[in-house]
Design a protein around this motif. Structure first.
Motif, short mmCIF file in Angstrom:
data_model
loop_
_atom_site.label_atom_id
_atom_site.label_comp_id
_atom_site.label_asym_id
_atom_site.label_seq_id
_atom_site.Cartn_x
_atom_site.Cartn_y
_atom_site.Cartn_z
N GLY A 1 0.81 -1.21 0.00
CA GLY A 1 0.00 0.00 0.00
C GLY A 1 0.84 1.25 0.00
O GLY A 1 2.05 1.23 -0.23
N THR A 2 0.20 2.37 0.28
CA THR A 2 0.89 3.65 0.34
C THR A 2 0.84 4.16 1.77
O THR A 2 -0.12 3.90 2.50
N MET A 3 1.89 4.86 2.17
CA MET A 3 1.95 5.38 3.52
C MET A 3 2.70 6.71 3.50
O MET A 3 3.81 6.79 2.98
N ASP A 4 2.08 7.74 4.03
CA ASP A 4 2.74 9.03 4.21
C ASP A 4 3.12 9.12 5.68
O ASP A 4 2.28 9.40 6.54
N ILE A 5 4.40 8.86 5.98
CA ILE A 5 4.83 8.80 7.38
C ILE A 5 4.82 10.16 8.06
O ILE A 5 4.82 10.24 9.28
N PHE A 6 4.75 11.24 7.30
CA PHE A 6 4.74 12.57 7.90
C PHE A 6 3.33 13.01 8.26
O PHE A 6 3.14 13.77 9.20
N ASN A 7 2.32 12.54 7.51
CA ASN A 7 0.93 12.93 7.77
C ASN A 7 0.10 11.82 8.38
O ASN A 7 -1.05 12.03 8.73
N GLY A 8 0.64 10.61 8.45
CA GLY A 8 -0.10 9.48 9.01
C GLY A 8 -1.26 9.04 8.14
O GLY A 8 -2.26 8.54 8.64
N THR A 9 -1.14 9.23 6.83
CA THR A 9 -2.21 8.85 5.92
C THR A 9 -1.71 7.78 4.95
O THR A 9 -0.52 7.56 4.82
N GLY A 10 -2.63 7.15 4.26
CA GLY A 10 -2.27 6.18 3.25
C GLY A 10 -3.34 5.12 3.09
O GLY A 10 -4.38 5.16 3.75
N THR A 11 -3.08 4.22 2.19
CA THR A 11 -3.98 3.08 1.96
C THR A 11 -3.16 1.82 2.10
O THR A 11 -2.46 1.42 1.18
N ILE A 12 -3.20 1.22 3.26
CA ILE A 12 -2.41 0.04 3.56
C ILE A 12 -3.22 -1.20 3.16
O ILE A 12 -4.39 -1.31 3.46
N GLY A 13 -2.55 -2.10 2.47
CA GLY A 13 -3.18 -3.37 2.14
C GLY A 13 -3.38 -3.58 0.66
O GLY A 13 -3.01 -2.75 -0.18
N TYR A 14 -3.98 -4.71 0.36
CA TYR A 14 -4.23 -5.13 -1.02
C TYR A 14 -5.47 -6.00 -1.01
O TYR A 14 -5.56 -6.94 -0.21
#
Length: 158
Positions: free
Chosen positions: A95-108
């Motif tokens: 998935g995607t992870m923005d470590i600075f904003n705590g956002t993303g779409t984790i998984g598949y």
């Protein structure tokens, strides 16, 4: 203290007739992120290189099969130059992870029932520092609006 291990391939297999592989499960495809490369469809802590950390997910040519492999390296860095040393864990996830904003779409999205998890790894750990590999799956609970853990596979070693 630095510890590192090399995860050569990570493949999730279901039954012989219904096999569904994870995207880029062999870590053959990499995406350029200017200061570093990430395995395509996977995210980790490499974004911290922008604030002085070492890269934790590294493209390696020491592959079990194919051309490339994933080398994960836990390190200690002075993030942001504040004088305090910070441990940067070697984490990789789909998935995607923005470590600075705590956002993303984790998984598949995965709709099979896996009966096994197969992979290869090499470990180089000074002083036998322990490690663990974890594979977890979840399903979306539309009532609560949150994911629910369905299964967890954990491998520990040193």
């Amino acid at each position: 203290m630095k510890k590192q291990f090399l995860l050569i391939s990570f493949i999730c297999a279901t039954s012989a007739l219904n096999a569904q592989l994870l995207p880029n499960g062999g870590f053959e495809n990499w995406t350029n992120q200017t200061l570093y490369e990430d395995p395509q469809y996977w995210s980790g802590m490499n974004g911290l290189t922008m604030v002085g950390a070492e890269q934790s997910a590294i493209k390696s040519t020491d592959a079990h099969s194919g051309t490339y492999a994933l080398k994960l390296k836990t390190s200690v860095s002075d993030i942001g130059g504040d004088g305090e040393m910070d441990t940067i864990p070697a984490i990789i996830m789909l998935g995607t992870m923005d470590i600075f904003n705590g956002t993303g779409t984790i998984g598949y999205p995965y709709n099979q029932r896996p009966d096994s998890l197969i992979g290869w790894y090499k470990l180089s750990s000074p002083e036998n520092v322990p490690f663990h590999l974890e594979f977890s799956s979840s399903k979306w609970n539309s009532g609560s609006g949150n994911p629910e853990t369905v299964s967890v596979a954990l491998f520990e070693g040193q």
